[in-house]
Structure formats: C-alpha cells, structure tokens
Design a protein around this motif. Structure first.
Motif, PDB file in Angstrom:
ATOM      1  N   ALA A 159      15.839   1.479 -33.794  1.00  7.11           N
ATOM      2  CA  ALA A 159      15.780   2.941 -33.826  1.00  7.11           C
ATOM      3  C   ALA A 159      16.835   3.549 -32.906  1.00  7.11           C
ATOM      4  N   ARG A 160      16.999   2.963 -31.734  1.00  9.31           N
ATOM      5  CA  ARG A 160      17.944   3.522 -30.760  1.00  9.31           C
ATOM      6  C   ARG A 160      19.403   3.420 -31.244  1.00  9.31           C
ATOM      7  N   LEU A 161      19.674   2.478 -32.128  1.00 12.33           N
ATOM      8  CA  LEU A 161      21.056   2.302 -32.601  1.00 12.33           C
ATOM      9  C   LEU A 161      21.590   3.579 -33.242  1.00 12.33           C
ATOM     10  N   VAL A 183       7.401   0.287 -26.832  1.00 14.10           N
ATOM     11  CA  VAL A 183       8.630   0.931 -26.366  1.00 14.10           C
ATOM     12  C   VAL A 183       8.707   0.764 -24.847  1.00 14.10           C
ATOM     13  N   GLY A 184       9.862   0.342 -24.369  1.00 14.94           N
ATOM     14  CA  GLY A 184      10.114   0.287 -22.932  1.00 14.94           C
ATOM     15  C   GLY A 184       9.319  -0.802 -22.208  1.00 14.94           C
ATOM     16  N   ALA A 205      24.014  -3.537 -24.797  1.00 17.78           N
ATOM     17  CA  ALA A 205      22.762  -3.409 -25.555  1.00 17.78           C
ATOM     18  C   ALA A 205      22.144  -2.025 -25.414  1.00 17.78           C
ATOM     19  N   VAL A 206      22.347  -1.402 -24.256  1.00 22.92           N
ATOM     20  CA  VAL A 206      21.755  -0.064 -24.063  1.00 22.92           C
ATOM     21  C   VAL A 206      22.798   1.036 -24.250  1.00 22.92           C
ATOM     22  N   GLY A 238      14.952  -5.749 -24.107  1.00 24.18           N
ATOM     23  CA  GLY A 238      15.946  -4.732 -24.440  1.00 24.18           C
ATOM     24  C   GLY A 238      17.356  -5.281 -24.542  1.00 24.18           C
ATOM     25  N   CYS A 239      17.532  -6.554 -24.212  1.00 24.73           N
ATOM     26  CA  CYS A 239      18.847  -7.205 -24.254  1.00 24.73           C
ATOM     27  C   CYS A 239      18.596  -8.677 -24.543  1.00 24.73           C
ATOM     28  N   TRP A 240      18.390  -8.961 -25.811  1.00 28.54           N
ATOM     29  CA  TRP A 240      17.904 -10.296 -26.203  1.00 28.54           C
ATOM     30  C   TRP A 240      19.104 -11.238 -26.328  1.00 28.54           C
ATOM     31  N   LEU A 241      19.507 -11.808 -25.238  1.00 29.26           N
ATOM     32  CA  LEU A 241      20.695 -12.665 -25.216  1.00 29.26           C
ATOM     33  C   LEU A 241      20.405 -13.929 -24.414  1.00 29.26           C
ATOM     34  N   THR A 242      20.695 -15.079 -25.006  1.00 31.61           N
ATOM     35  CA  THR A 242      20.471 -16.341 -24.307  1.00 31.61           C
ATOM     36  C   THR A 242      21.785 -17.043 -23.947  1.00 31.61           C
ATOM     37  N   SER A 243      22.924 -16.521 -24.412  1.00 32.15           N
ATOM     38  CA  SER A 243      24.184 -17.257 -24.276  1.00 32.15           C
ATOM     39  C   SER A 243      25.073 -16.724 -23.160  1.00 32.15           C
TER      40      SER A 243
END
Ligand code: ZN
Length: 418
Positions: A95-97, A112-113, A301-302, A329-334
């Motif tokens: 939605a935020r995109l 949310v949040g 991401a934000v 809110g920032c789904w990153l593993t790399s």
C-alpha cells in the motif's frame, strides 16, 4: 631441524584473491592474490599466499578445497536485525508503494507498523517464532552471513520480550549462524500501557530478568520523535549498563533527537541509522570510538526523505558498519545487496563497503577480536565467492555470488556439492 608445525585439517586453497580485512590493511581489505587459508578446528591457523602455506603449517592431513578462480573473504556480519517477529506486513508495504493511507488498512485489522507486528508476535509461542525466524537465518547464511545480531522489541510486554530473547537463544543453538542477542524492549510504546508504566516495567522488571537469565549481550533503545525521549533513552541505557548490557542506540533515524552526545558519553558500542545526525554529533561519536551503522536498504524500503550519506561518515574518520535491518518493514536477508546499495547510493568504494560488512560490523558488536577478518587465531568464518574479484559484489546486482560458507571451520553451505 624443523620446528614443530601446527597441523591444519582444512585448507581453502589458491583463490584468485583472498581478502583478510585485517585492521591495519592499507587497502582496507588486505587483498592477497592467489591466497589460501588454513584451519584447525574452528580457528584459523594461517592466511597468506598459497605458495607459503606449507612453510607455516603441516598440511599432511588437511582436506583441501580448491578455490581457484574464486574470491575468499570473511563471512559477513549483520550487526542490526529484527529477525524475530510474527507474520508479515506485506499489505502495508504494498500500500505504501503508491502512497496509500495505511490507516484504513489498520482499521480493517491489517497489521501496520511496530504495533501491528507486536500484536501478531504476541500471539505466537516461542516454538512458532523460532519456526518463522529459522528460514530467514537460513537465507542469511546462504548469502554469506556467518554472524547476526537479533533484537527483541516486538513483544512490548515483560513476558513477551523475555520470550523473544529466548527465541534468540534457541536460534543461536539450532543453526550455524552465531546469533548475538539484543534487548530492545524500548522499541515502541505498547498500545495497552502508558509511557511511564512501560518505561518502569523496562527498568524494574525486564532488565533484571534479562540479566538474571543471561538473555542478552546488548541493550538498545529507539530514540526518536514518537518513540523514546532523550531522557528515557538515558535511563534505559544506564539501566542496561547496571545489568551488564552494553549500550546500542537507534539514533536520529527520522528526527534530530540530540542523543549523539549521550551515545558518546555512555560509550555505545554502536549508533545506528544517523540520518539526521549533524556533523558535530558525528564528530562526537567518532571521537568516542562509537561504531556507526548504516542501513541503506532500510532507507530504500521506507523511501526515506533524508537518506544517509555514509560517505560523510567515512570521511569524518568513523568506523563504519553495514547491516540489513532485516525487519517486517525491510525484509532483506542479503548483505550482498546491502553492499550494492551502500556503494551506489551512499558512495562508498567497494573496499569500504566490504570492510564495513565484515570487520566494521564485527566492531559494532564488540567482536572484532574474534570475527570480521581472516587472521590466525580468529574464528574460521569465511565465504568463497564464485567470482574472481571482490568488486563483483557491488557490480552484479541482486545476485548471490556465495558458493561456499565455512562457519567455525565447518563447510555449512556448498553450492557445488549440492
Ligand atoms: Zn532497528
């Protein structure tokens, strides 16, 4: 007569280049062409040009891994994550995109949040939370992360915060990535408590219980507008110190809090985010030896209105660390993608970024004596890339170049054998 030479049981041999990332490396990464590393048990015995290894080490019984055409470097250290949480916030992210107002989502019961994730997290057991976090840690390992920090902060009650730290302990025991635990009870103010009551619970109930059970190495606080004030941050971090927890701080991510002098005064092991920290605040942190943690993927991401300029932190003489900020809110593993972003968006050289993702990140966890560089005596945590130059890490966008991961002397990922 020859002196008795220590015996290696593993030799990763003849890489196109090997990066030691040792602290005094003039090029920051300690590049050695045709480099090898010899390992005994979980420790490094020797590092150097392949031709010199036999002189220093008895290789008679060593298993040999051929790294020709490849790059060896220390395993990545991900020094800031919120990897333990329940569920997902994909609806909010989507939605935020497009700039949609997420309040209407929250009214429909969509998470949310931080508070939305806290509600989901509290509904899950320790076993369920371990089950949700394990695949994320598996992805981290497969992309080269050998040590990760993990914060609590989605429990926001005495029992739930302690449970999240117990999840950290279980994660540390049940998979190869070393997990360092951070108590972040001060992540947000819970909906079901007043500010004053909750801060008292942190100081009088959570911190003593965390210390009594030995559940965390660090105490962290989210110091920002709408979160924790400068005064509350001081009380919580000082309370942590009294209970043997080293201080860390989420500093100036979205507002200028004026907490940089506090972080310097308390000797925080790291100060993270720093988007709105003015140059004089950075100078105080640098002078106090506080490691500065940049998280370019979070800014992406934000769509942060004031993305961090990590270049300025390096130019100020700071010890820089990189991290994913893995969270709902920032789904990153790399960490490889973090390096890509740090180089292009924050104007770091590839050497600076690799250094910040290894030795710098180890310093952000106070572990630079044990991990973060390839040196005799340190833990044998290393990765083998299937590319011949380390700059490929910044160049090949979104690719996983990790072919092998050695954690504490054990090959735990091998894409060739798989
Ligand atoms: Zn964080």
């Amino acid at each position: 007569m020859t002196a008795h030479k220590p015996a290696a049981d593993l030799l990763v041999n003849g890489a196109a280049e090997l990066l030691t990332c040792r602290p005094d490396a003039p090029d920051l990464v300690g590049r050695i062409p045709n480099g090898s590393v010899a390992i005994a048990g979980e420790r490094i015995l020797a590092v150097g040009p392949a031709a010199e290894m036999a002189r220093a080490v008895d290789l008679g019984r060593a298993r040999v891994i051929d790294a020709s055409g490849r790059t060896i470097l220390p395993g990545f250290v991900d020094c800031h994550t919120h990897v333990v949480f329940g569920g997902s916030r994909v609806e909010e992210y989507a939605a935020r995109l497009t700039g949609e107002n997420v309040d209407s989502l929250a009214a429909l019961g969509v998470p949310v949040g931080i508070r939305g994730t806290a509600a989901l997290t509290r509904s899950l057991s320790v076993d369920q939370l371990v089950g949700q976090a394990l695949p994320r840690l598996g992805e981290m390992l497969a992309s080269g992360t050998t040590t990760a920090e993990s914060k609590s902060g989605y429990g926001l009650s005495v029992e739930s915060e302690l449970d999240l730290l117990r999840v950290n302990r279980r994660l540390n025991e049940t998979q190869p990535v070393d997990v360092l635990s951070t108590f972040l009870g001060a992540h947000a103010i819970p909906e079901d408590s007043s500010r004053a009551t909750y801060v008292s619970a942190i100081l009088e109930e959570m911190l003593p219980a965390v210390a009594a059970e030995g559940l965390a190495e660090f105490c962290d606080v989210y110091c920002d507008d709408g979160f924790y004030t400068l005064d509350e941050s001081r009380r919580i971090l000082e309370g942590g110190l009294e209970h043997g927890l080293q201080p860390k701080i989420h500093l100036d991510a979205y507002s200028h809090t004026g907490a940089a002098p506090l972080a310097a005064e308390l000797g925080c092991v790291s100060a993270d985010h720093l988007n709105l920290t003015p140059p004089e605040g950075i100078e105080l942190l640098v002078d106090a030896g506080v490691t500065l943690v940049a998280m370019p993927a979070l800014d992406l991401a934000v769509a942060h209105p004031q993305p961090l300029h990590a270049r300025e932190l390096v130019d100020a003489g700071g010890e820089l660390a990189l991290a994913t900020d893995m969270c709902p809110g920032c789904w990153l593993t790399s960490m490889q993608l973090v390096i890509v972003l740090a180089c292009r968006l924050q104007r770091l050289s590839v050497a600076e970024a690799v250094r910040a993702a290894t030795l710098g990140a180890a310093a952000a966890l106070g572990c630079e004596q044990e991990i973060g560089s390839l040196e005799p005596g340190k833990l044998a945590d290393l990765i083998v890339l299937d590319v011949p130059r380390f700059e490929e890490l910044a160049y090949r966008l979104g690719r996983n170049s990790v072919e092998k991961v050695v954690k504490r002397g054990v090959v735990v990922i091998d894409r060739v054998a798989a």
